[in-house]
Design an enzyme around this catalytic site. Structure first.
Site, PDB file in Angstrom:
ATOM      1  N   CYS A   1      35.125  37.877  41.461  1.00 35.73           N
ATOM      2  CA  CYS A   1      35.398  39.306  41.244  1.00 35.73           C
ATOM      3  C   CYS A   1      36.834  39.557  41.686  1.00 35.73           C
ATOM      4  O   CYS A   1      37.557  38.609  41.987  1.00 35.73           O
ATOM      5  CB  CYS A   1      34.398  40.188  41.996  1.00 35.73           C
ATOM      6  SG  CYS A   1      34.460  40.042  43.789  1.00 35.73           S
TER       7      CYS A   1
ATOM      8  N   ARG B   1      31.378  42.335  45.201  1.00 35.28           N
ATOM      9  CA  ARG B   1      30.419  41.826  44.210  1.00 35.28           C
ATOM     10  C   ARG B   1      30.176  40.324  44.301  1.00 35.28           C
ATOM     11  O   ARG B   1      29.021  39.873  44.327  1.00 35.28           O
ATOM     12  CB  ARG B   1      30.886  42.201  42.788  1.00 35.28           C
ATOM     13  CG  ARG B   1      30.855  43.682  42.525  1.00 35.28           C
ATOM     14  CD  ARG B   1      31.647  44.059  41.289  1.00 35.28           C
ATOM     15  NE  ARG B   1      33.084  43.858  41.481  1.00 35.28           N
ATOM     16  CZ  ARG B   1      33.999  44.044  40.555  1.00 35.28           C
ATOM     17  NH1 ARG B   1      33.624  44.417  39.344  1.00 35.28           N
ATOM     18  NH2 ARG B   1      35.277  43.859  40.817  1.00 35.28           N
TER      19      ARG B   1
ATOM     20  N   ASP C   1      32.857  47.892  39.589  1.00 28.09           N
ATOM     21  CA  ASP C   1      33.517  47.710  40.884  1.00 28.09           C
ATOM     22  C   ASP C   1      33.065  48.835  41.816  1.00 28.09           C
ATOM     23  O   ASP C   1      33.332  50.004  41.545  1.00 28.09           O
ATOM     24  CB  ASP C   1      35.037  47.774  40.649  1.00 28.09           C
ATOM     25  CG  ASP C   1      35.819  47.511  41.911  1.00 28.09           C
ATOM     26  OD1 ASP C   1      35.219  47.540  43.004  1.00 28.09           O
ATOM     27  OD2 ASP C   1      37.038  47.282  41.800  1.00 28.09           O
TER      28      ASP C   1
HETATM   29  P1  4NP Z   1      35.199  43.371  44.579  1.00 31.43           P
HETATM   30  O1  4NP Z   1      35.680  44.855  44.965  1.00 31.43           O
HETATM   31  O2  4NP Z   1      36.113  42.924  43.471  1.00 31.43           O
HETATM   32  O3  4NP Z   1      33.798  43.556  44.110  1.00 31.43           O
HETATM   33  O4  4NP Z   1      35.318  42.540  45.828  1.00 31.43           O
HETATM   34  C1  4NP Z   1      37.004  45.151  45.336  1.00 31.43           C
HETATM   35  C2  4NP Z   1      37.435  44.886  46.618  1.00 31.43           C
HETATM   36  C3  4NP Z   1      38.732  45.205  47.003  1.00 31.43           C
HETATM   37  C4  4NP Z   1      39.575  45.784  46.096  1.00 31.43           C
HETATM   38  C5  4NP Z   1      39.144  46.032  44.801  1.00 31.43           C
HETATM   39  C6  4NP Z   1      37.858  45.713  44.416  1.00 31.43           C
HETATM   40  N1  4NP Z   1      40.896  46.143  46.501  1.00 31.43           N
HETATM   41  O5  4NP Z   1      41.628  46.716  45.664  1.00 31.43           O
HETATM   42  O6  4NP Z   1      41.289  45.840  47.621  1.00 31.43           O
END
Ligand code: 4NP
Length: 159
Positions: free
Chosen positions: A7, A13, A122
């Site tokens: 992800c 995720r 997300d």
């Molecule tokens: P993930 O969610 O892709 O499901 O881990 C996110 C975690 C952090 C960020 C974006 C999405 N961020 O921009 O830091």
């Protein structure tokens, strides 16, 4: 069988997917290697987002020891299947790919449910309910992956 979940941040995720699938493998006495990775360097070596840890904990899964790491081109050689959460992850993985064979390993996680390339949304900028929804979607997909691993074991056919 070596499976990588990918992800953007590797703190919401994909660590949830890694924890859920590992738990199911243990319950079913099946063996597979499972890891997760992301593309954002902000959280490298950090544990998952507390909301993801809590959501997993509600289901008896401990993902608190996971350490955020980045996707690399070598991952195409290390894993048999690479599951992405959304189209942005797909494009990011594609950027690292060397040839078409690399991309043959890449699938949308939710495509294991109905063959459609739908996104696991997300949840980072949303509330707790987003994490519940994400957990349920990933959980359903992981049940399908378990079925695929079982059928591979029975038929000895490559996935
Ligand atoms: P993930 O969610 O892709 O499901 O881990 C996110 C975690 C952090 C960020 C974006 C999405 N961020 O921009 O830091």
């Amino acid at each position: 069988m070596k499976i990588l979940f990918v992800c953007l941040g590797n703190i919401c995720r994909s660590p949830l997917a890694e924890g859920i699938l590992k738990q199911k493998l243990k319950e079913k006495n099946l063996i597979a290697e499972v890891e997760s990775a992301g593309f954002e360097s902000y959280h490298i070596n950090e544990p998952p987002d507390p909301r993801a840890i809590n959501q997993a904990e509600k289901h008896g899964i401990d993902i608190s020891k996971n350490k955020c790491c980045l996707f690399t081109t070598e991952d195409f050689d290390r894993f048999d299947v690479i599951y992405v959460m959304d189209s942005s992850n797909y494009r990011d993985v594609q950027y690292f790919s060397r040839h078409d064979e690399d991309m043959e390993k890449v699938k949308y996680l939710l495509s294991v449910i109905d063959g459609k390339n739908k996104a696991v949304p997300d949840p980072y900028y949303g509330g707790e309910s987003g994490f519940e929804n994400v957990f349920d979607l990933i959980n359903e997909a992981c049940d399908k992956i378990i079925d695929l691993i079982k059928s591979k074991k029975e038929t000895k056919i490559e996935l």
